[in-house]
Design a protein around this motif. Structure first.
Motif, PDB file in Angstrom:
ATOM      1  N   GLN A 121      -5.987   6.502   1.994  1.00 32.87           N
ATOM      2  CA  GLN A 121      -5.978   6.078   3.388  1.00 32.87           C
ATOM      3  C   GLN A 121      -5.891   7.258   4.346  1.00 32.87           C
ATOM      4  O   GLN A 121      -6.417   7.213   5.454  1.00 32.87           O
ATOM      5  CB  GLN A 121      -4.842   5.076   3.634  1.00 32.87           C
ATOM      6  N   LEU A 122      -5.218   8.317   3.894  1.00 34.04           N
ATOM      7  CA  LEU A 122      -5.154   9.523   4.718  1.00 34.04           C
ATOM      8  C   LEU A 122      -6.502  10.242   4.731  1.00 34.04           C
ATOM      9  O   LEU A 122      -6.970  10.711   5.763  1.00 34.04           O
ATOM     10  CB  LEU A 122      -4.096  10.472   4.161  1.00 34.04           C
ATOM     11  N   GLU A 124      -9.430   9.128   4.392  1.00 31.32           N
ATOM     12  CA  GLU A 124     -10.507   8.437   5.099  1.00 31.32           C
ATOM     13  C   GLU A 124     -10.816   9.058   6.449  1.00 31.32           C
ATOM     14  O   GLU A 124     -11.979   9.333   6.772  1.00 31.32           O
ATOM     15  CB  GLU A 124     -10.123   6.970   5.300  1.00 31.32           C
ATOM     16  N   SER A 125      -9.757   9.277   7.267  1.00 32.28           N
ATOM     17  CA  SER A 125     -10.012   9.866   8.594  1.00 32.28           C
ATOM     18  C   SER A 125     -10.556  11.276   8.463  1.00 32.28           C
ATOM     19  O   SER A 125     -11.441  11.681   9.200  1.00 32.28           O
ATOM     20  CB  SER A 125      -8.744   9.966   9.443  1.00 32.28           C
TER      21      SER A 125
END
Ligand SMILES: Nc1ncnc2c1ncn2[C@@H]1O[C@H](COP(=O)(O)OP(=O)(O)O)[C@@H](O)[C@H]1O
Ligand SMILES: [Mg+2]
Lengths: 338, 335
Positions: A121-122, A124-125
């Motif tokens: 999730q980290l 992804e950005s």
């Protein structure tokens, strides 16, 4: 505001006359009414107001994060780094979201996706905005987790959100929002769902990060105590409008809107319980179905007079960098901010 | 997770034994006599001898244990003998059909391909149709696409397959003459034109079952997507600036698939049951048809074995569904 700015440089983010209306089956909900404010580099702007006063919708409207339909977002402009976000394409908005403007939400339990590791999730950005490869994103993610104070980050990166405590999860959220080194961080009640001790730690962490990274922060809360402790400037919202704005010390020393006065007088002397909501003022907040055309606080105000029910009061300057939207101030000879 | 899987698998054994006992007792209670269909000219003493030779003279418990031994020991050994070539089974008695006197397992093995082709294909087609429809219906809730989808699904699972089957036969075989109305199981695919014929004869039965399956699964998919579309983590994903397609097809879909995958797994054995009727309508001689004819002929070993095979499928796919749930949901996997 513009007339006598307390800041010499130009704002990072400048919002003019933002309006958000939800079209629902029961009628239109005027959730945000003509909201204007500026945000300057490196400051912490506190936004206070009771639940339902439109704090979240205001901030999410800036980035097109409210579901539309039902939402209808209008306004003069939202200037950010040379573009008007209200007129930006979806593509341009996506570039800003999570890239130049980071978001932290209230509930860290539900704001992370339960089926992906925090590392994923980290990353992804990082992959999306900075074009990093998997490997680069991974090592940067570990750095970010270390930055927000998660011990043993190299191992925890492959853990799932449910393996973290609430406070740790909020740290992960903060790491995510800071991933691409944003110039603005919007924190929407980031400590409301947490225990008091954890709350203090998160507050400390964000203050610390602001020193390290220098981004401007919009801190939304319904807790005046938190705002007093962290904000440089404060916006007080009521029923979708900004009723008072000023530098924190000025606003707390000389609250000028009847709503702000009531708010400050209802904060209990003993702090430290999160059940402390701003609802101990007599009467009820107006429903947002009526289109604006009167002072929203008129139904609860002790000093109400006829004009309050017929017009929306403009924002009157109390002193340099401090204004409030109340006809009483006009009666006392204060002038409108431009 | 591994322990959990082992434990669940071991637990399946007593479950299956219990099911086999119930099946055996039920079939024993059922009225009917395997010799009833024999010509009336056969004298009663001979009929009695036939009954005894079928093993019907023994007490119930003995017959059950014999069946257990035949089904769980003799049949697997026989199968091993066949594939390895070593003589492991000796002259062990296999489960024999009362109709044909041939081993039940061989008959079932003969029929499985037909059922798998038609039913298996229809399930795959059904799932492949259902998933995108469910996703789009949820993402565009109350749009015309969603409304049409809702309507078709309602028809799909409220109208029985024997009705849609016959309707398709009347329209496409009788009126238009596009597809054959009877499935020719002896047909062999060897070149392009025979392949085309095979596809043609599969289309109708496959579509009838696919419609039925797709109707249910697409509803599940839609509901599950709707559950997740308004979750906070979706807002977080959007706030990260991810593309809308990534938000929906990665963040929302991955969560929504957890219950849907288990429903798909649980549905596999019920498809075999549902196929019984469709196979009758289109004259596909698969497992469903085999069961019907066995019941009509009072062929108890065949009925017992087939129903038990269905039971095994149900228990196995329950187990698979549970395991998949754990694999897909880290909150379960790590507890
Ligand atoms: N999706 C929506 N549809 C209709 N009304 C909404 C929606 N989201 C928010 N609102 C309304 O907007 C108003 C402001 O909400 P919000 O900004 O969340 O308040 P706050 O964050 O200050 O507690 C509320 O009255 C709420 O009912
Ligand atoms: Mg809120």
């Amino acid at each position: 505001m513009a007339m006598n700015p307390p800041h010499s440089e130009s704002p990072v983010l400048s919002v003019k006359d933002l309006c958000t209306v939800f079209s629902t089956r029961d009628g239109d909900i005027h959730a945000v009414n003509s909201v204007s404010f500026d945000l300057y580099a490196g400051e912490i702007l506190g936004v206070v107001g009771e639940s339902g006063s439109g704090k979240s919708v205001t901030m999410m409207s800036l980035l097109g994060l409210v579901p539309s339909p039902p939402a209808n977002i209008n306004g003069a402009s939202v200037q950010f780094e040379g573009q008007d976000l209200l007129r930006a394409t979806d593509r341009q908005l996506r570039q800003v979201r999570g890239g130049r403007i980071g978001f932290i939400f209230q509930d860290p339990m539900t704001s992370l996706n339960p089926v992906f590791t925090v590392g994923f999730q980290l990353s992804e950005s990082l992959k999306r905005h900075l074009g990093m490869t998997r490997k680069e994103a991974r090592s940067r993610s570990i750095e970010l987790l270390e930055l927000v104070g998660i011990p043993d980050a190299g191992r925890r990166i492959s853990d799932f959100p449910h393996q973290f405590s609430g406070g740790m999860r909020q740290r992960v959220m903060i790491a995510m929002s800071l991933a691409c080194d944003p110039s603005v961080l919007i924190a929407d009640e980031p400590t409301t769902a947490l225990d008091v001790t954890i709350q203090a730690q998160i507050l400390e962490l964000i203050r610390d990060l602001r020193h390290k990274l220098g981004m401007a922060i919009i801190w939304i809360t319904h807790d005046l105590g938190v705002v007093a402790g962290i904000a440089t400037r404060v916006l007080v919202m009521y029923a979708g409008q900004i009723v008072e704005h000023g530098r924190a010390e000025k606003l707390f020393a000389n609250p000028s809107h009847p709503y702000t006065k009531a708010l400050i007088s209802t904060v209990p002397a003993v702090r430290g319980h999160r059940a402390k909501r701003l609802n101990s003022i007599e009467g009820q907040a107006p429903t947002l179905y009526a289109p604006p055309g009167f002072c929203p606080f008129s139904s609860r105000c002790a000093n109400v007079f006829d004009r309050c029910r017929q017009e929306v009061p403009g924002r009157m300057q109390v002193s340099s960098g401090h204004d409030a939207a109340c006809f009483l101030l006009e009666e006392q000879g204060h002038v409108a901010t431009s | 997770m591994f322990d959990y899987t082992i434990r669940r698998t071991l637990l399946a054994i007593p479950t299956l034994l219990f099911i086999s006992l119930i099946l055996f007792l039920l079939l024993d209670l059922a009225p009917g006599d395997p010799t009833a269909n024999l010509p009336l000219t056969i004298p009663p003493e001979v009929k009695e001898k036939i009954r005894l030779s079928l093993g019907l003279g023994e007490p119930l418990a003995i017959r059950y244990l014999l069946w257990l031994q035949q089904f769980f020991i003799n049949e697997p050994l026989h199968y091993l003998t066949e594939i390895t070539g070593w003589d492991l089974s000796g002259d062990r008695q296999r489960v024999l059909s009362w109709q044909s006197r041939s081993p039940v397992a061989d008959v079932i093995a003969q029929r499985i391909p037909q059922t798998l082709w038609v039913v298996g294909m229809s399930y795959v087609v059904g799932v492949l149709i259902a998933l995108p429809i469910g996703i789009i219906s949820a993402y565009r809730q109350y749009s015309w696409f969603d409304q049409v989808g809702t309507f078709v699904s309602m028809i799909g699972f409220s109208v029985p397959t024997f009705f849609t089957g016959v309707l398709l036969i009347v329209v496409f075989s009788v009126e238009l003459g596009w597809f054959p109305s009877i499935y020719d199981t002896t047909h062999v695919v060897e070149d392009w034109s025979s392949f085309v014929f095979q596809v043609k004869q599969m289309i109708m039965p496959t579509m009838v079952l696919a419609l039925y399956n797709a109707a249910q699964i697409s509803r599940f998919m839609r509901a599950s997507m709707l559950d997740n579309l308004n979750q906070d983590f979706v807002r977080t994903a959007r706030a990260k600036g991810l593309r809308e397609s990534t938000v929906i097809l990665v963040h929302v879909l991955r969560n929504s698939m957890i219950p849907v995958v288990t429903v798909i797994a649980l549905g596999v054995p019920t498809v075999f049951g549902g196929a019984i009727i469709t196979e009758q309508v289109f004259k596909v001689n698969g497992l469903g048809q085999l069961l019907i004819t066995a019941i009509q002929a009072n062929d108890i070993p065949m009925v017992q074995s087939l129903t038990f095979v269905f039971a095994i499928l149900i228990v196995a796919f329950n187990l698979i569904a549970d395991i998949l749930y754990g694999v897909l949901d880290p909150r379960i996997r790590y507890d």
